[in-house]
Write an enzyme that holds these catalytic residues in place. Structure first.
Site, PDB file in Angstrom:
ATOM      1  N   CYS A   1       9.325  -2.992   0.464  1.00 26.54           N
ATOM      2  CA  CYS A   1       8.957  -1.843   1.378  1.00 26.54           C
ATOM      3  C   CYS A   1       9.893  -1.857   2.673  1.00 26.54           C
ATOM      4  CB  CYS A   1       8.059  -1.856   1.856  1.00 26.54           C
ATOM      5  SG  CYS A   1       5.725  -1.927   0.540  1.00 26.54           S
TER       6      CYS A   1
ATOM      7  N   ILE B   1       0.861  -1.296  -0.333  1.00 24.12           N
ATOM      8  CA  ILE B   1       0.300   0.064   0.081  1.00 24.12           C
ATOM      9  C   ILE B   1       1.093   1.396  -0.296  1.00 24.12           C
ATOM     10  CG2 ILE B   1      -1.628   1.074   1.423  1.00 24.12           C
ATOM     11  CD1 ILE B   1      -2.455  -1.499   2.583  1.00 24.12           C
ATOM     12  N   GLY B   2       0.684   1.907  -0.898  1.00 26.15           N
ATOM     13  CA  GLY B   2       1.326   3.396  -0.698  1.00 26.15           C
ATOM     14  C   GLY B   2       0.320   4.642  -0.688  1.00 26.15           C
TER      15      GLY B   2
ATOM     16  N   PHE C   1      -2.435   0.463  -3.889  1.00 25.44           N
ATOM     17  CA  PHE C   1      -2.430  -1.222  -3.718  1.00 25.44           C
ATOM     18  C   PHE C   1      -1.843  -1.380  -4.876  1.00 25.44           C
ATOM     19  CE2 PHE C   1      -6.602  -1.759  -3.812  1.00 25.44           C
ATOM     20  CZ  PHE C   1      -6.881  -3.309  -4.117  1.00 25.44           C
TER      21      PHE C   1
END
Length: 84
Positions: free
Chosen positions: A38, A8-9, A21
């Site tokens: 990540c 998720i960003g 995402f």
């Protein structure tokens, strides 16, 4: 556990936000051998299909996963899901 299925960003710049995402469904994971997902060390990237196989469950195709994601998103955000 130590397997990572999605990312998720969120990005904010000059009062504008972008978010999204990525969900690994049935993709080639070989490129992840060159990254630290990540920034989390010791994590193995995985896919929906791989995790279903490990659990002895039927492996869904992309259309089934897309529909399930759209329905879940709509439920969480109180929207009318229309996936085609």
């Amino acid at each position: 556990g130590t397997r990572k299925l999605a990312s998720i960003g969120v990005r904010a710049r000059e009062w504008v936000t972008w978010h999204g995402f990525a969900l690994n469904v049935e993709n080639d994971l070989s490129t992840f051998a060159y990254t630290v997902p990540c920034g989390i060390g010791g994590v193995e990237m995985t896919t929906v299909q791989r995790e279903c196989a490990r659990a002895g469950r039927p492996q869904p195709d992309m259309q089934q996963v897309s529909a399930a994601v759209a329905e879940a998103f709509a439920e969480v955000f109180a929207l009318d899901a229309r996936y085609e």
